[in-house]
Design a protein around this motif. Structure first.
Motif, mmCIF file in Angstrom:
data_model
loop_
_atom_site.group_PDB
_atom_site.id
_atom_site.type_symbol
_atom_site.label_atom_id
_atom_site.label_comp_id
_atom_site.label_asym_id
_atom_site.label_seq_id
_atom_site.Cartn_x
_atom_site.Cartn_y
_atom_site.Cartn_z
ATOM 1 N N VAL A 96 0.828 -1.209 0.000
ATOM 2 C CA VAL A 96 0.000 0.000 0.000
ATOM 3 C C VAL A 96 0.859 1.254 0.000
ATOM 4 C CG1 VAL A 96 -2.024 -1.078 1.057
ATOM 5 C CG2 VAL A 96 -0.376 0.081 2.511
ATOM 6 N N VAL A 97 2.011 1.191 0.642
ATOM 7 C CA VAL A 97 2.918 2.340 0.657
ATOM 8 C C VAL A 97 3.498 2.562 -0.738
ATOM 9 C CG1 VAL A 97 5.106 3.214 1.581
ATOM 10 C CG2 VAL A 97 3.439 2.170 3.110
ATOM 11 N N VAL A 98 3.871 1.488 -1.404
ATOM 12 C CA VAL A 98 4.431 1.601 -2.751
ATOM 13 C C VAL A 98 3.363 2.106 -3.731
ATOM 14 C CG1 VAL A 98 5.429 0.294 -4.676
ATOM 15 C CG2 VAL A 98 6.243 -0.090 -2.338
ATOM 16 N N LEU A 99 2.131 1.618 -3.600
ATOM 17 C CA LEU A 99 1.037 2.110 -4.445
ATOM 18 C C LEU A 99 0.797 3.602 -4.203
ATOM 19 C CD1 LEU A 99 -1.313 1.710 -6.422
ATOM 20 C CD2 LEU A 99 -2.703 1.004 -4.467
ATOM 21 N N ALA A 100 0.758 3.999 -2.941
ATOM 22 C CA ALA A 100 0.553 5.416 -2.614
ATOM 23 C C ALA A 100 1.691 6.271 -3.161
ATOM 24 C CB ALA A 100 0.427 5.591 -1.105
ATOM 25 N N ARG A 101 2.900 5.736 -3.132
ATOM 26 C CA ARG A 101 4.045 6.462 -3.679
ATOM 27 C C ARG A 101 3.857 6.717 -5.168
ATOM 28 N NH1 ARG A 101 8.437 6.552 -6.757
ATOM 29 N NH2 ARG A 101 10.473 7.069 -5.914
ATOM 30 N N GLU A 102 3.373 5.716 -5.883
ATOM 31 C CA GLU A 102 3.165 5.895 -7.324
ATOM 32 C C GLU A 102 2.079 6.926 -7.598
ATOM 33 O OE1 GLU A 102 5.261 4.796 -9.610
ATOM 34 O OE2 GLU A 102 6.357 3.974 -7.889
ATOM 35 N N LEU A 103 1.037 6.930 -6.780
ATOM 36 C CA LEU A 103 -0.001 7.958 -6.924
ATOM 37 C C LEU A 103 0.576 9.345 -6.651
ATOM 38 C CD1 LEU A 103 -2.995 6.107 -5.231
ATOM 39 C CD2 LEU A 103 -2.688 6.557 -7.681
ATOM 40 N N LEU A 104 1.430 9.442 -5.636
ATOM 41 C CA LEU A 104 2.080 10.719 -5.335
ATOM 42 C C LEU A 104 3.020 11.152 -6.460
ATOM 43 C CD1 LEU A 104 2.993 10.508 -1.552
ATOM 44 C CD2 LEU A 104 1.551 12.218 -2.659
ATOM 45 N N ARG A 105 3.730 10.190 -7.034
ATOM 46 C CA ARG A 105 4.642 10.515 -8.136
ATOM 47 C C ARG A 105 3.866 11.116 -9.305
ATOM 48 N NH1 ARG A 105 9.554 7.591 -10.081
ATOM 49 N NH2 ARG A 105 8.888 5.854 -8.779
ATOM 50 N N GLU A 106 2.727 10.506 -9.631
ATOM 51 C CA GLU A 106 1.898 11.024 -10.720
ATOM 52 C C GLU A 106 1.306 12.383 -10.356
ATOM 53 O OE1 GLU A 106 1.851 9.749 -13.802
ATOM 54 O OE2 GLU A 106 3.302 8.329 -12.968
ATOM 55 N N ALA A 107 0.903 12.538 -9.096
ATOM 56 C CA ALA A 107 0.362 13.824 -8.645
ATOM 57 C C ALA A 107 1.428 14.917 -8.726
ATOM 58 C CB ALA A 107 -0.169 13.705 -7.219
ATOM 59 N N GLU A 108 2.661 14.560 -8.393
ATOM 60 C CA GLU A 108 3.750 15.538 -8.471
ATOM 61 C C GLU A 108 3.934 16.027 -9.910
ATOM 62 O OE1 GLU A 108 8.420 15.958 -7.172
ATOM 63 O OE2 GLU A 108 7.666 13.984 -7.732
ATOM 64 N N LYS A 109 3.851 15.116 -10.862
ATOM 65 C CA LYS A 109 3.970 15.506 -12.275
ATOM 66 C C LYS A 109 2.862 16.494 -12.653
ATOM 67 C CE LYS A 109 5.906 11.081 -13.788
ATOM 68 N NZ LYS A 109 5.615 9.857 -14.557
ATOM 69 N N LEU A 110 1.651 16.206 -12.169
ATOM 70 C CA LEU A 110 0.518 17.082 -12.490
ATOM 71 C C LEU A 110 0.667 18.451 -11.830
ATOM 72 C CD1 LEU A 110 -2.324 14.428 -12.216
ATOM 73 C CD2 LEU A 110 -1.373 15.414 -14.312
ATOM 74 N N ASN A 112 3.460 19.889 -11.124
ATOM 75 C CA ASN A 112 4.506 20.591 -11.888
ATOM 76 C C ASN A 112 3.969 21.161 -13.191
ATOM 77 O OD1 ASN A 112 6.486 20.161 -9.966
ATOM 78 N ND2 ASN A 112 7.187 18.258 -10.898
ATOM 79 N N GLN A 113 2.862 20.599 -13.694
ATOM 80 C CA GLN A 113 2.207 21.133 -14.892
ATOM 81 C C GLN A 113 1.187 22.214 -14.528
ATOM 82 O OE1 GLN A 113 0.501 17.873 -17.106
ATOM 83 N NE2 GLN A 113 2.424 16.743 -17.117
ATOM 84 N N LYS A 114 1.247 22.656 -13.263
ATOM 85 C CA LYS A 114 0.385 23.734 -12.740
ATOM 86 C C LYS A 114 -1.084 23.337 -12.646
ATOM 87 C CE LYS A 114 3.869 26.509 -12.455
ATOM 88 N NZ LYS A 114 4.692 26.312 -11.288
ATOM 89 N N ILE A 115 -1.362 22.056 -12.468
ATOM 90 C CA ILE A 115 -2.732 21.606 -12.216
ATOM 91 C C ILE A 115 -2.964 21.697 -10.714
ATOM 92 C CG2 ILE A 115 -4.331 19.652 -12.352
ATOM 93 C CD1 ILE A 115 -2.792 18.781 -14.885
ATOM 94 N N HIS A 116 -4.069 22.291 -10.317
ATOM 95 C CA HIS A 116 -4.346 22.535 -8.903
ATOM 96 C C HIS A 116 -4.530 21.204 -8.159
ATOM 97 C CE1 HIS A 116 -6.221 24.095 -5.268
ATOM 98 N NE2 HIS A 116 -5.715 25.275 -5.620
ATOM 99 N N PRO A 117 -3.994 21.103 -6.944
ATOM 100 C CA PRO A 117 -4.135 19.865 -6.160
ATOM 101 C C PRO A 117 -5.582 19.415 -5.974
ATOM 102 C CG PRO A 117 -2.479 21.259 -5.160
ATOM 103 C CD PRO A 117 -3.098 22.057 -6.280
ATOM 104 N N ARG A 118 -6.514 20.338 -5.854
ATOM 105 C CA ARG A 118 -7.928 19.945 -5.708
ATOM 106 C C ARG A 118 -8.441 19.252 -6.964
ATOM 107 N NH1 ARG A 118 -10.346 25.258 -2.707
ATOM 108 N NH2 ARG A 118 -9.335 24.883 -0.702
ATOM 109 N N THR A 119 -7.977 19.691 -8.113
ATOM 110 C CA THR A 119 -8.363 19.052 -9.375
ATOM 111 C C THR A 119 -7.797 17.642 -9.437
ATOM 112 O OG1 THR A 119 -8.365 21.219 -10.442
ATOM 113 C CG2 THR A 119 -8.296 19.284 -11.881
ATOM 114 N N ILE A 120 -6.563 17.473 -8.976
ATOM 115 C CA ILE A 120 -5.927 16.149 -8.956
ATOM 116 C C ILE A 120 -6.692 15.220 -8.019
ATOM 117 C CG2 ILE A 120 -3.819 14.887 -8.359
ATOM 118 C CD1 ILE A 120 -2.308 17.559 -9.084
#
Length: 148
Positions: A96-110, A112-120
């Motif tokens: 579950v930690v590794v899965l959450a990390r991958e979700l965070l990695r993808e969120a970080e990319k978004l 960085n593309q200036k997508i608001h965290p609430r939208t993510i």
């Protein structure tokens, strides 16, 4: 009257820098336990800082995460989901930690593309609903099957 809220060693981070620091801290925690997975998973040597300086060798993600002293908010969330997984299921704490990390990695990319965290977050919630619906459509009740 000027009250001190922070200790001498404390620092204050704001905005994008604080958000990125949270990402980095959480990913570091996940990377630590990720290497324990699989048939070639590595053991970790844990040394206590308390009296006696006991040493433990383990590849159990839950044990490793419980032994860490963390002040990063996002990393604490990863430790908490690991504890909940351990309490509810008794297994899969590292996964579950590794899965959450991958979700965070993808969120970080978004981010960085200036997508608001609430939208993510809204997108992740939609994905959860879609995945649950897909699982419910594929699920079968085998209680009445005489072969089972």
């Amino acid at each position: 009257m000027n009250a001190r809220l922070l200790e001498d060693e404390a620092t204050v981070e704001k905005g994008d820098h604080a958000r990125m620091a949270s990402f980095v801290g959480a990913m570091a925690i996940a990377d630590l336990v990720k290497t324990t997975l699989g048939p070639k998973g590595m053991d970790k040597i844990l040394q206590s800082t308390g009296r006696g300086h006991s040493v433990t060798v383990t590849n159990d993600g839950a044990t490793i995460l419980k032994s860490l002293h963390i002040d990063n908010p996002a990393a604490k969330v990863l430790v908490d989901i690991s504890k909940v997984q351990d309490d509810e299921v008794g297994d899969g704490t590292t996964s579950v930690v590794v899965l959450a990390r991958e979700l965070l990695r993808e969120a970080e990319k978004l981010v960085n593309q200036k997508i608001h965290p609430r939208t993510i977050i809204a997108g992740y919630r939609m994905a959860v609903e879609c995945a649950c619906n897909a699982l419910l459509r594929k699920a079968k009740d085998n209680k009445q099957d005489p072969c089972r």
